[in-house]
Design an enzyme around this catalytic site. Sequence first.
Site, mmCIF file in Angstrom:
data_model
loop_
_atom_site.group_PDB
_atom_site.id
_atom_site.type_symbol
_atom_site.label_atom_id
_atom_site.label_comp_id
_atom_site.label_asym_id
_atom_site.label_seq_id
_atom_site.Cartn_x
_atom_site.Cartn_y
_atom_site.Cartn_z
ATOM 1 N N ASP A 3 -10.593 -2.627 17.473
ATOM 2 C CA ASP A 3 -9.792 -2.104 16.254
ATOM 3 C C ASP A 3 -10.920 -1.825 15.341
ATOM 4 O OD1 ASP A 3 -7.248 -1.678 15.388
ATOM 5 O OD2 ASP A 3 -7.440 -3.309 13.802
ATOM 6 N N CYS A 23 1.152 3.955 14.350
ATOM 7 C CA CYS A 23 0.203 3.051 13.846
ATOM 8 C C CYS A 23 0.180 2.366 12.612
ATOM 9 C CB CYS A 23 -1.175 3.773 13.994
ATOM 10 S SG CYS A 23 -2.263 3.401 13.006
ATOM 11 N N TYR A 50 2.724 -1.041 12.286
ATOM 12 C CA TYR A 50 1.935 -2.400 11.977
ATOM 13 C C TYR A 50 2.793 -3.018 10.923
ATOM 14 C CZ TYR A 50 -2.053 -2.872 14.943
ATOM 15 O OH TYR A 50 -2.898 -2.909 16.014
ATOM 16 N N TYR A 52 -0.317 -7.806 7.245
ATOM 17 C CA TYR A 52 0.422 -6.715 7.555
ATOM 18 C C TYR A 52 1.877 -6.946 6.985
ATOM 19 C CZ TYR A 52 -3.363 -4.583 9.883
ATOM 20 O OH TYR A 52 -4.752 -4.014 10.647
ATOM 21 N N GLU A 103 -0.210 3.128 21.605
ATOM 22 C CA GLU A 103 -0.315 1.706 20.950
ATOM 23 C C GLU A 103 -0.122 0.332 21.821
ATOM 24 O OE1 GLU A 103 -1.325 0.204 17.945
ATOM 25 O OE2 GLU A 103 -1.179 2.013 16.491
HETATM 26 C C1 LIG Z 1 -4.477 -0.183 16.822
HETATM 27 C C2 LIG Z 1 -4.077 -0.402 15.539
HETATM 28 N N1 LIG Z 1 -3.000 0.392 14.993
HETATM 29 C C3 LIG Z 1 -2.498 0.444 13.733
HETATM 30 C C4 LIG Z 1 -3.561 -0.235 12.924
HETATM 31 C C5 LIG Z 1 -3.104 -0.292 11.433
HETATM 32 N N2 LIG Z 1 -3.720 0.674 10.482
HETATM 33 C C6 LIG Z 1 -4.120 1.648 10.937
HETATM 34 S S1 LIG Z 1 -5.085 2.665 9.495
HETATM 35 C C7 LIG Z 1 -5.142 1.290 8.645
HETATM 36 C C8 LIG Z 1 -5.767 1.440 7.556
HETATM 37 C C9 LIG Z 1 -4.757 1.715 6.041
HETATM 38 O O1 LIG Z 1 -4.606 3.010 6.053
HETATM 39 C C10 LIG Z 1 -4.481 0.261 9.400
HETATM 40 C C11 LIG Z 1 -4.437 -1.079 8.747
HETATM 41 C C12 LIG Z 1 -4.706 -0.946 13.124
HETATM 42 N N3 LIG Z 1 -5.614 -1.517 12.336
HETATM 43 N N4 LIG Z 1 -5.009 -0.807 14.570
#
Ligand SMILES: Cc1ncc(C[n+]2csc(CCO)c2C)c(N)n1
Length: 221
Positions: free
Chosen positions: A44, A135, A139, A166, A209
């Site tokens: 991640d 994404c 989440y 989240y 995802e």
């Molecule tokens: C595989 C995966 N998918 C979604 C997210 C969630 N996410 C995506 S961008 C971001 C930063 C805020 O804009 C966050 C928390 C993740 N971390 N990893």
Amino acid sequence: MTTFERLKAATPASWRAYTDHDFVRQMGDGSLSQDAFRHYLVQDYLFLIHFARAYALAVYKGRNLADMRAAAAGISAILDVEMKLHLKLCGEWGLSPEEIEAAPEARATMAYTRFVLDTGLRGDLLDLHVALSPCIIGYAEIGMALVNVAGGVDEKNPYAVWIKEYSGTEYQEIAEAARANLDRLAADSLTEARFPKLAVIFDQATRLEADFWQMGLDRAL
Ligand SMILES: Cc1ncc(C[n+]2csc(CCO)c2C)c(N)n1
């Protein structure tokens, strides 16, 4: 119905496979293998680096200063806030910055991040934001679903920090802004003839995802 709700309704099986994945269920009940979670955390970190690049592409694809400023704020949120939080969480799980930076990128990470970048390069800002939406908004939905299981987060659950992050107000607001942004872009450039093409992009990103969760479970590279 919001644009996001329409896209989700067009691809129900993929959405369920992503948001109801075994990795997610096992985080919810605390039974997830801790090594699987560590593997996911490292990947991640690599994922978020490419995500910042996707926001940089959104600056380039911006149609006006408002679009460009919103994308620049996204870059800064990741580089200045999210990455630090992520390294802190990794530290709590016994992963050093050196270890994380030296890690090879898994194929599922490459596939997903490069898919998003390619979609943005080929298309316009709406295509790019549709590719990013499972994404960001997914989440937020997963966080809320897990917090609602058993009526709240069990503090003994090793994944309580992730779930609280989240499901928390701050992240929920980021997701709400992403939903509104999709509607704003759709109002300008979504025609009925174009919708099926966007639904394909949304479905591809959603399946990637789900593959990302599976990569964590399998500890695959
Ligand atoms: C595989 C995966 N998918 C979604 C997210 C969630 N996410 C995506 S961008 C971001 C930063 C805020 O804009 C966050 C928390 C993740 N971390 N990893």
